[in-house]
Design an enzyme around this catalytic site. Structure first.
Site, mmCIF file in Angstrom:
data_model
loop_
_atom_site.group_PDB
_atom_site.id
_atom_site.type_symbol
_atom_site.label_atom_id
_atom_site.label_comp_id
_atom_site.label_asym_id
_atom_site.label_seq_id
_atom_site.Cartn_x
_atom_site.Cartn_y
_atom_site.Cartn_z
ATOM 1 N N ASP A 31 10.348 29.854 -5.524
ATOM 2 C CA ASP A 31 11.598 29.386 -5.895
ATOM 3 C C ASP A 31 12.424 30.313 -7.077
ATOM 4 O OD1 ASP A 31 10.710 27.067 -4.829
ATOM 5 O OD2 ASP A 31 10.637 25.768 -6.718
ATOM 6 N N GLU A 33 12.224 33.756 -6.439
ATOM 7 C CA GLU A 33 12.699 34.556 -5.721
ATOM 8 C C GLU A 33 14.067 33.971 -5.252
ATOM 9 O OE1 GLU A 33 9.589 37.363 -3.577
ATOM 10 O OE2 GLU A 33 9.017 35.058 -3.737
ATOM 11 N N SER A 80 22.810 1.190 20.420
ATOM 12 C CA SER A 80 21.639 0.703 19.543
ATOM 13 C C SER A 80 20.446 0.780 20.666
ATOM 14 C CB SER A 80 21.752 -0.538 18.950
ATOM 15 O OG SER A 80 22.169 -1.393 19.654
ATOM 16 N N LEU A 81 19.213 0.300 20.244
ATOM 17 C CA LEU A 81 18.225 0.159 21.080
ATOM 18 C C LEU A 81 17.580 -1.391 21.257
ATOM 19 C CD1 LEU A 81 15.883 3.120 19.752
ATOM 20 C CD2 LEU A 81 17.243 2.997 21.735
ATOM 21 N N GLU A 111 8.782 8.976 20.419
ATOM 22 C CA GLU A 111 9.243 9.564 18.851
ATOM 23 C C GLU A 111 9.021 8.080 17.930
ATOM 24 O OE1 GLU A 111 13.306 10.562 19.346
ATOM 25 O OE2 GLU A 111 12.842 11.626 21.028
ATOM 26 N N LYS A 113 10.307 5.705 15.074
ATOM 27 C CA LYS A 113 11.529 5.306 14.620
ATOM 28 C C LYS A 113 11.877 5.283 13.242
ATOM 29 C CE LYS A 113 14.277 1.376 15.835
ATOM 30 N NZ LYS A 113 15.090 1.213 14.772
ATOM 31 N N ASP A 115 12.999 4.979 9.446
ATOM 32 C CA ASP A 115 13.867 4.100 9.003
ATOM 33 C C ASP A 115 14.752 4.597 7.885
ATOM 34 O OD1 ASP A 115 14.416 1.442 8.167
ATOM 35 O OD2 ASP A 115 12.541 1.009 6.973
ATOM 36 N N GLU A 171 18.734 10.618 12.025
ATOM 37 C CA GLU A 171 18.485 9.453 10.889
ATOM 38 C C GLU A 171 18.213 10.310 9.610
ATOM 39 O OE1 GLU A 171 18.478 6.578 12.171
ATOM 40 O OE2 GLU A 171 17.523 4.905 10.908
ATOM 41 N N TYR A 223 17.172 12.961 16.882
ATOM 42 C CA TYR A 223 16.382 12.477 17.886
ATOM 43 C C TYR A 223 17.136 12.435 19.116
ATOM 44 C CZ TYR A 223 18.984 8.517 15.881
ATOM 45 O OH TYR A 223 20.003 7.594 15.414
ATOM 46 N N LYS A 286 11.315 6.778 25.446
ATOM 47 C CA LYS A 286 12.661 7.351 26.061
ATOM 48 C C LYS A 286 12.187 7.768 27.457
ATOM 49 C CE LYS A 286 14.851 8.469 21.751
ATOM 50 N NZ LYS A 286 15.572 9.397 20.965
ATOM 51 N N LYS A 310 8.635 -2.187 17.637
ATOM 52 C CA LYS A 310 8.749 -2.351 16.251
ATOM 53 C C LYS A 310 7.387 -2.765 15.803
ATOM 54 C CE LYS A 310 12.713 -3.447 14.467
ATOM 55 N NZ LYS A 310 13.825 -2.988 13.579
ATOM 56 N N CYS A 404 10.227 -18.898 -22.652
ATOM 57 C CA CYS A 404 10.238 -17.452 -22.506
ATOM 58 C C CYS A 404 9.014 -16.674 -23.194
ATOM 59 C CB CYS A 404 11.523 -16.869 -23.171
ATOM 60 S SG CYS A 404 11.904 -15.168 -22.939
ATOM 61 N N CYS A 407 10.534 -14.416 -26.281
ATOM 62 C CA CYS A 407 11.064 -14.921 -27.138
ATOM 63 C C CYS A 407 10.614 -16.394 -27.691
ATOM 64 C CB CYS A 407 12.510 -14.618 -27.402
ATOM 65 S SG CYS A 407 13.637 -15.687 -26.097
ATOM 66 N N CYS A 422 15.928 -17.354 -19.176
ATOM 67 C CA CYS A 422 15.911 -17.550 -20.768
ATOM 68 C C CYS A 422 17.239 -17.599 -21.196
ATOM 69 C CB CYS A 422 15.122 -16.524 -21.375
ATOM 70 S SG CYS A 422 15.431 -16.638 -23.135
ATOM 71 N N CYS A 428 16.773 -12.493 -27.273
ATOM 72 C CA CYS A 428 15.490 -12.188 -26.582
ATOM 73 C C CYS A 428 15.702 -10.731 -26.225
ATOM 74 C CB CYS A 428 15.943 -13.088 -25.173
ATOM 75 S SG CYS A 428 14.467 -12.755 -24.125
HETATM 76 S S1 IVH Z 1 17.440 6.880 19.878
HETATM 77 C C1 IVH Z 1 20.748 6.223 22.738
HETATM 78 N N1 IVH Z 1 15.403 7.542 18.558
HETATM 79 O O1 IVH Z 1 17.211 3.309 15.576
HETATM 80 C C2 IVH Z 1 19.833 6.539 21.586
HETATM 81 N N2 IVH Z 1 16.822 5.938 17.423
HETATM 82 O O2 IVH Z 1 17.856 0.673 16.775
HETATM 83 C C3 IVH Z 1 19.688 5.551 20.677
HETATM 84 N N3 IVH Z 1 16.249 5.312 15.282
HETATM 85 O O3 IVH Z 1 20.852 3.516 15.571
HETATM 86 C C4 IVH Z 1 18.798 6.008 19.510
HETATM 87 N N4 IVH Z 1 14.650 6.502 14.904
HETATM 88 O O4 IVH Z 1 19.292 4.934 13.828
HETATM 89 C C5 IVH Z 1 16.579 6.766 18.554
HETATM 90 N N5 IVH Z 1 13.540 8.358 17.184
HETATM 91 C C6 IVH Z 1 14.602 7.826 17.256
HETATM 92 C C7 IVH Z 1 15.053 6.656 16.296
HETATM 93 C C8 IVH Z 1 16.351 5.983 16.541
HETATM 94 C C9 IVH Z 1 15.299 5.808 14.466
HETATM 95 C C10 IVH Z 1 17.618 4.357 14.859
HETATM 96 C C11 IVH Z 1 18.841 4.847 14.945
HETATM 97 C C12 IVH Z 1 19.503 3.918 16.028
HETATM 98 C C13 IVH Z 1 18.557 2.723 15.631
HETATM 99 C C14 IVH Z 1 18.421 1.751 16.790
#
Ligand code: IVH
Length: 665
Positions: A31, A33, A80-81, A111, A113, A115, A171, A223, A286, A310, A404, A407, A422, A428
């Site tokens: 750190d 350096e 979204s997925l 991959e 997912k 959060d 993400e 991703y 995927k 999930k 409480c 108090c 309370c 308190c």
């Molecule tokens: S692929 C078309 N890969 O999950 C590609 N999403 O529920 C769509 N997320 O909005 C996304 N890890 O924010 C993909 N390895 C991953 C992910 C991922 C987290 C989130 C992402 C997306 C949401 C969909």
């Protein structure tokens, strides 16, 4: 090497070490350096402002200008997925793909997912041009200034072969460690804790001050790549190429040739996620080949070539040793379980929430029960069930407290609320300490007091209400633990400084129910002084656009109490601001509808003050120069890139003096 070459060289090696540290998590230098290199670069850039570059690693510290987020379009929609919780549905997904692409082997990529919060990064000619939140999938908030502070996101790409223009999605997350550190710091400054890392990341991304964002431990995993000239014909190799360009692609990304391998991946991470340093809520499967992805296509919402599996919320089983009843700043009582320590989602859990009396009765939770606890992304787990078969025969139903624990006052239960309260607001201890903490917190009076110090001040009887801060003497502070000459002086100085805090923050600091920062600003704009506000009638109050019946009642109730009026008088006598500052010009609409960008350092006012002046005269602040900008207010040392851009777009550049002339009455 001349100065320009040295600066370029330093930028390159600092970028390299940033990549080693933040992306590879394998630092190559210490750190000390690193700091040394950074300091040299800062010095050289200061001496040679003409060589400044917005992509320099020194620029990742953010800016204290309040941004208003502009909207920006994604080049490609952010889909979204589809989600599933069962292996059967994954089999269905694979079968369906087999039908849609008959007679071809299909390879998958699995991959984690992550959060967190999704982000879309646009790169043009190898540099980050824009960062946009998901928004509605077509348009989102332009959060570029904030994202530029995230060290694991390359501002300038390395290697070769990247498309001239592309989008990369990822993400933004905060690790468990970063999250806990952040909440500890928030406790020290009296700010409320974030519930979980995802909320913390989302909240941080929307902070309208990138200098604050720069201090938060944000990280970003990528991703998905979108563009017209991708480096390979499949997702996996594209992600490997993106890794070479400097992006963080976690090592967990894996190719799977068939369903059993996909199930193997799911099972493996079902266990290993407990030891990951960050939260995941599932895995993503995927189709690897872009050609096959194209054949499968997308529905309106999600691609047919990907699915998310999930995981069920993580649970653990342990014994309930005892129950504490905590009383918060508002007097709300929360029952908290003390548990036999157990490992859950990367942390050792000793305490869990029990919600309220109804929940305890519903689950029939008893002392010494074996209970199931769950962590749904939240850092504080909750008790969700009881293993009744392990119950001791002599156990008895739990009796909820009636008084409480702090108090002794009889607790009340408001209609429509599950929690007990309370009502002893002024007597308190946790309620008093909560108010003291809020008053001193950074966004309120910014006195810079740790919670532990406030506890001591209260326990020793030195501070009972917020006005008592202003009567503290050095000798009294020297009696506190960990206080010495210097720290006592510093605290007294910051108490003194707090008298300059503008009225709107004073109003927020009082902690009147429902008056948050934004509302305080609006109320002050309307009433201008504490005197006017405290004398306002119900009708006067609800005439203000943002004030409805409940808020008006709360304000009236606050000012109807003698002790509150006395407190305000005391604060006023100590010199705390109780009206809009005299130095602030009369508010006007002189700048109505005009958009300003502020840059550089000013002689007579801070940037914050200029911002105030613009807003109080009806103008708007923009984060970056664009076609919408009407004026660039230029101070000293502003970057040449902004000046150049303003010049190109024909935007008038005005000095600090010009600006004052604009708002002169
Ligand atoms: S692929 C078309 N890969 O999950 C590609 N999403 O529920 C769509 N997320 O909005 C996304 N890890 O924010 C993909 N390895 C991953 C992910 C991922 C987290 C989130 C992402 C997306 C949401 C969909």
């Amino acid at each position: 090497m001349n100065v320009e070459e040295r600066i370029k060289h330093l930028r390159k090696i600092i970028d390299h070490h940033n990549h080693c540290y933040y992306v590879m998590t394998k630092p190559e230098i210490s750190d000390v350096e690193y700091d040394h290199l950074m300091r040299e670069l800062i010095e050289l850039e200061k001496e040679h402002p003409e060589l400044m570059d917005p992509n320099s690693p020194t620029q990742r510290i953010g800016s204290d200008i309040d941004n208003e987020f502009l909207q920006a379009n994604h080049d490609y929609p952010m889909l979204s997925l589809a989600n599933t919780y069962s292996f059967e549905e994954i089999s269905e997904f694979v079968k369906k793909i087999g039908k849609l692409i008959p007679g071809e082997p299909v390879e998958y990529v699995c991959e984690l997912k992550y959060d967190g919060v999704s982000i879309n990064l646009q790169y043009t000619d190898g540099t980050l041009s824009k960062a946009i939140t998901r928004g509605d999938g077509a348009t989102g908030d332009d959060v570029t200034a904030n994202v530029r502070t995230i060290k694991s996101i390359p501002l300038v790409l390395s290697g070769t072969g990247y498309p001239r223009r592309f989008e990369i999605r990822g993400e933004i997350i905060i690790t468990h460690e970063g999250f806990e550190r952040m909440n500890r710091e928030r406790a020290d400054t009296g700010d409320p804790a974030f519930a979980n890392p995802r909320n913390a990341a989302a909240g941080t991304l929307k902070i309208q001050n990138s200098a604050l964002v720069a201090q938060r431990p944000l990280d970003c995993f990528m991703y998905h790549l979108a563009g017209s000239e991708l480096p390979s014909d499949n997702h996996y190799e594209t992600m490997m190429a993106a890794r070479d360009w400097g992006f963080k692609i976690p090592a967990s990304i894996t190719k799977c040739r068939n369903l059993p391998e996909v199930f193997g991946y799911i099972n493996r991470w079902e266990h290993e996620r407990n030891d990951l340093p960050f939260n995941i809520d599932g895995i993503v499967i995927k189709v690897n080949s872009y050609r096959q992805q194209g054949k499968l296509g997308t529905t309106a919402k999600s691609p047919r070539w990907a699915i998310a599996y999930k995981y069920k919320t993580l649970q653990a089983v342990t014994r309930l040793k005892s129950i504490d009843f905590q009383v918060g700043r508002t007097g709300a009582v929360t029952p908290v379980a003390n548990l036999e320590p157990v490992q859950l989602a990367g942390t050792r859990v000793k305490r869990a929430s029990l919600h309220n009396a109804d929940q305890i009765a519903l689950l029939d939770i008893r002392l010494n029960d074996v209970v199931t606890i769950e962590k749904g992304g939240e850092i504080i787990p909750k008790v969700v069930g009881v293993e009744k078969q392990h119950r001791r025969p002599d156990s008895e139903p739990l009796k909820y407290i009636e008084n409480c624990p702090e108090c002794g006052t009889k607790l009340i239960r408001k209609t429509d609320e599950a929690r007990h309260y309370c009502p002893n607001e002024t007597g308190c201890p946790p309620q008093i300490k909560g108010r003291l903490n809020h008053f001193a917190s950074r966004r309120a009076m910014d006195i810079g007091l740790a919670e532990a110090t406030i506890d001591q001040l209260f326990e020793k009887g030195l501070v009972n209400n917020v006005a008592d801060f202003y009567t503290l003497q050095k000798e009294q502070l020297m009696l506190l633990e960990r206080f010495a000459d210097k720290s006592a002086d510093n605290l007294l100085q910051s108490i003194l400084e707090s008298k300059k805090v503008p009225f709107e923050r004073v109003l927020y600091a009082l902690g009147i129910r429902y008056i948050g920062e934004t509302l305080a600003r609006k109320i002050v704009k309307h009433f201008k002084s504490m005197q006017a506000l405290s004398g306002a009638s119900y009708e006067d109050l609800i005439a203000v656009e943002e004030i409805g019946g409940t808020i008006a009642e709360s304000i009236l109730q606050y000012f109807s109490r003698e002790d509150n009026l006395e407190l305000i008088q005391k604060l006023s006598r100590h010199g705390v601001q109780m009206s809009v500052s005299e130095h602030q010009p009369v508010q006007s609409m002189k700048l109505n509808g005009k958009n300003f960008v502020i840059s550089g350092v000013f002689q007579h006012s801070s940037r914050e003050e200029i911002r105030h002046l613009i807003e109080s005269n009806g103008g708007h602040i923009l984060a970056a120069i664009s076609g919408n900008t009407d004026y660039l207010v230029a101070g000293e040392n502003m970057g040449p890139a902004k000046l150049e851009k303003a010049g190109k777009l024909g935007i008038p550049v005005i000095s600090e003096e010009d600006f004052y002339l604009m708002i002169r009455i």
